[in-house]
Design a protein around this motif. Structure first.
Motif, short mmCIF file in Angstrom:
data_model
loop_
_atom_site.label_atom_id
_atom_site.label_comp_id
_atom_site.label_asym_id
_atom_site.label_seq_id
_atom_site.Cartn_x
_atom_site.Cartn_y
_atom_site.Cartn_z
N TYR A 47 0.82 -1.20 0.00
CA TYR A 47 0.00 0.00 0.00
C TYR A 47 0.86 1.26 0.00
CZ TYR A 47 -3.68 -3.18 1.64
OH TYR A 47 -4.57 -4.22 1.77
N LEU A 48 0.24 2.35 -0.46
CA LEU A 48 0.83 3.67 -0.30
C LEU A 48 -0.30 4.62 0.06
CD1 LEU A 48 3.48 5.32 -0.46
CD2 LEU A 48 2.76 6.02 -2.77
N GLN A 49 -0.32 5.05 1.31
CA GLN A 49 -1.29 6.04 1.76
C GLN A 49 -0.71 7.42 1.48
OE1 GLN A 49 -4.47 5.67 3.12
NE2 GLN A 49 -4.55 7.90 2.88
N MET A 50 -1.44 8.20 0.70
CA MET A 50 -0.96 9.51 0.28
C MET A 50 -1.87 10.58 0.87
SD MET A 50 -0.60 8.26 -3.68
CE MET A 50 0.22 9.71 -4.29
N ASN A 51 -1.33 11.39 1.77
CA ASN A 51 -2.09 12.47 2.39
C ASN A 51 -1.51 13.82 1.99
OD1 ASN A 51 -3.61 10.51 3.74
ND2 ASN A 51 -2.26 10.55 5.54
N SER A 52 -2.28 14.86 2.23
CA SER A 52 -1.84 16.23 1.91
C SER A 52 -1.28 16.31 0.50
CB SER A 52 -0.77 16.70 2.93
OG SER A 52 -1.27 16.65 4.24
N LEU A 53 -2.03 15.78 -0.43
CA LEU A 53 -1.57 15.71 -1.81
C LEU A 53 -1.32 17.10 -2.38
CD1 LEU A 53 -3.81 12.81 -3.09
CD2 LEU A 53 -1.31 12.85 -3.15
N ARG A 54 -0.30 17.18 -3.22
CA ARG A 54 0.06 18.43 -3.89
C ARG A 54 0.00 18.22 -5.41
NH1 ARG A 54 5.29 19.23 -0.10
NH2 ARG A 54 6.33 18.32 -1.91
N VAL A 55 -0.09 19.31 -6.13
CA VAL A 55 -0.17 19.23 -7.59
C VAL A 55 1.05 18.49 -8.15
CG1 VAL A 55 -0.16 20.57 -9.72
CG2 VAL A 55 -1.61 21.28 -7.79
N ASP A 56 2.21 18.69 -7.53
CA ASP A 56 3.42 18.04 -8.06
C ASP A 56 3.54 16.58 -7.66
OD1 ASP A 56 5.89 19.54 -5.76
OD2 ASP A 56 4.09 18.36 -5.41
N ASP A 57 2.52 16.03 -7.00
CA ASP A 57 2.46 14.58 -6.78
C ASP A 57 1.83 13.88 -7.98
OD1 ASP A 57 1.60 15.15 -3.31
OD2 ASP A 57 3.56 14.55 -4.15
N THR A 58 1.32 14.64 -8.93
CA THR A 58 0.72 14.06 -10.12
C THR A 58 1.75 13.23 -10.88
OG1 THR A 58 -0.90 15.84 -10.37
CG2 THR A 58 -0.32 14.60 -12.36
N ALA A 59 1.42 11.96 -11.12
CA ALA A 59 2.36 11.04 -11.77
C ALA A 59 1.72 9.67 -11.91
CB ALA A 59 3.65 10.92 -10.96
N VAL A 60 2.37 8.81 -12.67
CA VAL A 60 2.07 7.38 -12.65
C VAL A 60 2.88 6.77 -11.52
CG1 VAL A 60 2.33 5.20 -13.88
CG2 VAL A 60 1.50 7.23 -15.09
N TYR A 61 2.22 6.02 -10.67
CA TYR A 61 2.88 5.37 -9.54
C TYR A 61 2.99 3.87 -9.82
CZ TYR A 61 2.61 9.61 -6.77
OH TYR A 61 2.78 10.91 -6.31
N ARG A 62 4.20 3.36 -9.75
CA ARG A 62 4.43 1.93 -9.97
C ARG A 62 4.98 1.29 -8.71
NH1 ARG A 62 6.55 4.04 -14.90
NH2 ARG A 62 5.38 3.31 -16.73
N CYS A 63 4.49 0.09 -8.41
CA CYS A 63 5.15 -0.66 -7.37
C CYS A 63 6.24 -1.50 -8.02
CB CYS A 63 4.19 -1.51 -6.55
SG CYS A 63 3.46 -2.90 -7.40
N ALA A 64 7.25 -1.83 -7.26
CA ALA A 64 8.42 -2.48 -7.84
C ALA A 64 9.07 -3.39 -6.80
CB ALA A 64 9.41 -1.41 -8.29
N ARG A 65 9.48 -4.55 -7.24
CA ARG A 65 10.10 -5.55 -6.36
C ARG A 65 11.61 -5.53 -6.47
NH1 ARG A 65 9.95 -12.08 -7.17
NH2 ARG A 65 11.86 -11.60 -8.35
N GLU A 66 12.29 -5.54 -5.33
CA GLU A 66 13.74 -5.67 -5.35
C GLU A 66 14.10 -7.14 -5.51
OE1 GLU A 66 15.74 -3.72 -2.13
OE2 GLU A 66 14.51 -1.91 -2.36
N ASP A 67 15.24 -7.37 -6.19
CA ASP A 67 15.58 -8.76 -6.50
C ASP A 67 16.16 -9.53 -5.33
OD1 ASP A 67 18.71 -8.21 -8.38
OD2 ASP A 67 18.14 -7.74 -6.32
N GLY A 68 16.51 -8.82 -4.26
CA GLY A 68 17.01 -9.50 -3.07
C GLY A 68 18.43 -10.00 -3.17
N ALA A 69 19.13 -9.57 -4.22
CA ALA A 69 20.49 -10.07 -4.44
C ALA A 69 21.56 -9.15 -3.87
CB ALA A 69 20.73 -10.29 -5.93
N GLY A 70 21.17 -8.10 -3.22
CA GLY A 70 22.14 -7.24 -2.56
C GLY A 70 22.43 -5.93 -3.25
#
Lengths: 108, 120
Positions: free
Chosen positions: B80-103
């Protein structure tokens, strides 16, 4: 905070070699990853750990990293390589992920 | 096959709130650090936040610290990403992303993203 600087654009003809630079202070002491993002798509990891290629990435893609510059090299460039390329490091001092500004590779 | 599917984006006025979700499948979700990365149309990738396996360790970009909160439900395989007090410059495509765990903290899988638009 740590910063990574990339040239906005690189242009090469098909069959030539493209080199995309990523500058950062003492970046050679960090681990650099590279991503390719084609128009309208999510990024794809093409190089990790400075020079490792994930499964499925052609041998034409290679990476190097020393001193203040990391480089992504693409040999025998094809039209399908046209994309935006981003370098990336993890900053352990504040647990932040840092991305370069991106380089648009144009295949002439 | 690994899949990350975001949802929850939309239009909000400045000062409003929004909660993004990212459903993971095809991998053992609880074993991976996860990130949110945003991208303004035509611009570069900007890291937003990062969370460890069990949700006990998080970090945020300076631009969102104190306004956004990252969390996860490993029983449901959702980030999840809870976004409060949103601003105009928060406008974007938001992607979740997994780290590979390899260091190297490399991101080996990305979602397609969800669009957040903040109006004034």
């Amino acid at each position: 905070s740590y910063e990574l600087t990339q040239p906005p654009s690189v242009s090469v003809a098909p069959g030539e070699t493209a080199r995309i630079a990523c500058e950062g202070k003492n970046i050679g002491g960090r681990i650099v990853n590279w991503y390719r993002q084609k128009a309208g798509q999510a990024p794809v990891l093409v190089i990790s750990y400075d020079s490792d290629r994930p499964s499925g990435i052609p041998e034409r893609f290679s990476g190097s990293n020393s001193n203040n510059m990391a480089t992504l090299t693409i040999t025998w460039v094809e039209a399908g390589d046209e994309a935006d390329y981003y370098c990336h490091v993890w900053d352990g001092t504040n647990d932040h992920q840092i991305f370069g500004g991106g380089t648009k590779l144009t295949v002439l | 096959e690994v899949h990350l599917v975001e949802s929850g984006g939309g239009l909000r006025q400045s000062g409003g709130s929004l909660r993004l979700s990212c459903a993971g499948s095809g991998f053992n979700f609880r074993n991976y650090w996860m990130n949110w990365v945003r991208q303004v149309s035509g611009k570069g990738l900007v890291w937003v936040s990062r969370l460890n396996y069990d949700g006990s360790v998080s970090s945020y970009a300076d631009s969102v610290k104190g306004r956004f909160t990252i969390s996860r439900d490993n029983a449901k395989n959702i980030l999840y990403l809870q976004m409060n007090s949103l601003r105009v410059d928060d406008t974007a495509v938001y992607r979740c992303a997994r780290e590979d765990g390899a260091g190297a903290m490399a991101i080996d899988y990305w979602g397609r993203g969800t669009l957040v638009t903040v109006s004034s």
